[in-house]
Scaffold this active site. Structure first.
Site, PDB file in Angstrom:
ATOM      1  N   CYS A 115       0.823  -1.203   0.000  1.00 36.71           N
ATOM      2  CA  CYS A 115       0.000   0.000   0.000  1.00 36.71           C
ATOM      3  C   CYS A 115       0.861   1.259   0.000  1.00 36.71           C
ATOM      4  O   CYS A 115       1.802   1.368   0.786  1.00 36.71           O
ATOM      5  CB  CYS A 115      -0.846  -0.065   1.262  1.00 36.71           C
ATOM      6  SG  CYS A 115      -1.714   1.425   1.638  1.00 36.71           S
ATOM      7  N   THR A 122      -0.790   4.298   0.102  1.00 37.89           N
ATOM      8  CA  THR A 122      -1.780   5.322   0.449  1.00 37.89           C
ATOM      9  C   THR A 122      -1.184   6.429   1.320  1.00 37.89           C
ATOM     10  O   THR A 122      -1.449   7.619   1.112  1.00 37.89           O
ATOM     11  CB  THR A 122      -2.976   4.671   1.171  1.00 37.89           C
ATOM     12  OG1 THR A 122      -3.576   3.762   0.255  1.00 37.89           O
ATOM     13  CG2 THR A 122      -4.001   5.692   1.616  1.00 37.89           C
TER      14      THR A 122
END
Ligand code: 5GP
Length: 354
Positions: free
Chosen positions: A186, A188
């Protein structure tokens, strides 16, 4: 603008304090848990560890391997109805497999096709998975699925705070998936600046979830999703109050994992990528949509062989944690836990020689 000053913790920020123990052998530790789910009302027993619904970990082959350990595989959402039909024809362990979907219209159409094909009783769990469970559209979809599948145990997320955990549970979810920005694939946090340290998210969301109960069934539950790097992180998640642990990286890079096997200079590697990575978007949708940034990374992992060896090591580590904290059962982990905030979680003095 507001600043919260109390420190939020990741798995790497703590160690677990040892406690007096009467255990005589690791073999006596019971890692199975039994739950009655708050909305589906179903009873379940097993080891509450789940292979994530990623291309690399949520495969049919993984489900065949993990069911032998009474662990769950969340199948990734890109299998066709025909492929699912073939798999379910000889799998036969509905308690250890989850069907996954997102909140696109196509996801619901496919779920309807799967139910119409009579496959609904082949899996007892449904994972409704979006990167951001704070969207109103997600909450509406939770209600839609609960209506469509009243007898299934619904796992949904992801969120990281108590108020949304409660809301999702009250709308019909049995197990809230906790974790934003902590997954190994990830990006993010880097791309958006949004996230929440995983251990604190688990502690806060499990406290909220366990406070919601139905006297005829059970309480709300949480599944820690992402960020477990070492086997000890699984122990820390359970010690922090997680009822289930989901992992992608634990179950990637093996024979049973998805992703291409690559050979280079006589060494074997396996492809690993996040479900929002450019690689996944190109594979499944042909391209990365213009308005979206890739929020997943792509790496090659050294090939890790048979996943059963890793599972035995993981379960051995959890049994060992249990003996250090005096827990006879996984259920007792959080009650037996005092976390220490530390500057260094690992002793790396010999690492440079490995
Ligand atoms: P891991 O156990 O590998 O640390 O994390 C697994 C979790 O990461 C998955 O269950 C899912 O919630 C999340 N995840 C998987 N792929 C991506 C991605 O491409 N981007 C983001 N932001 N999260 C992902």
């Amino acid at each position: 603008m507001r600043i919260e000053n109390d420190i939020k913790l990741d798995f790497a920020d703590v160690l677990i304090r040892p406690k007096r123990s009467t255990l005589t052998s690791r073999k006596n530790v019971d890692l199975e848990r039994g739950f009655t789910f708050i909305h589906s009302g179903r009873d379940w027993t097993g080891i509450p560890i789940v292979a994530a619904n990623m291309d690399t970990s949520g495969t049919f082959e993984m489900a065949h391997a993990l069911v032998r350990h009474k662990m769950i595989t969340a199948l990734h959402k890109h299998y066709s109805v025909a492929e699912l039909k073939t798999f379910f024809a000889d799998f036969g362990h509905a308690d250890y497999v989850a069907y996954s979907l997102g909140i696109r219209d196509e996801d619901f159409e496919k779920l309807n096709d799967v139910l119409d094909a009579g496959l609904g009783d082949q899996f007892n769990f449904i994972v409704l998975d979006v990167p951001n469970a704070y969207l109103e559209r997600f909450i509406l979809n939770v209600e839609k699925i609960r209506f469509l599948c009243p007898k299934h145990t619904i796992i949904a997320g992801n969120c990281v705070t108590n108020e949304i955990t409660e809301e999702i549970l009250l709308r019909g979810v049995d197990i809230v998936k906790v974790g934003i920005g902590s997954g190994s694939a990830c990006t993010t946090r880097r791309m958006t600046g949004v996230g929440y340290p995983q251990l604190s998210a688990v502690i806060e969301c499990s406290d909220a979830a366990h406070g919601i109960s139905n006297p005829n069934t059970g309480v709300g539950l949480v599944m820690s999703d992402g960020g477990a790097v070492y086997p000890s992180d699984a122990a820390k998640a359970f010690c922090g109050g997680a009822d289930f642990l989901m992992s992608g990286q634990f179950f990637s890079g093996f024979e049973q994992s998805g992703g291409e096997l690559i050979e280079k200079d006589g060494l074997k590697f396996k492809q690993y990528y996040g479900m929002s990575s450019s690689a996944a978007m190109k594979k499944h949708y042909g391209s990365v949509a213009k308005h979206r940034a890739s929020e997943g990374r792509e790496v090659t992992l050294p090939f890790r062989g048979d996943v059963n060896d890793f599972v035995n090591e993981l379960l051995g580590s959890l049994r060992s944690t249990a003996t250090y904290i005096g827990a006879l059962k996984l259920k007792e982990f959080s009650k037996r836990t005092t976390f220490l905030r530390v500057n260094n979680q690992l002793n790396l003095s010999m690492e440079r020689y490995e």
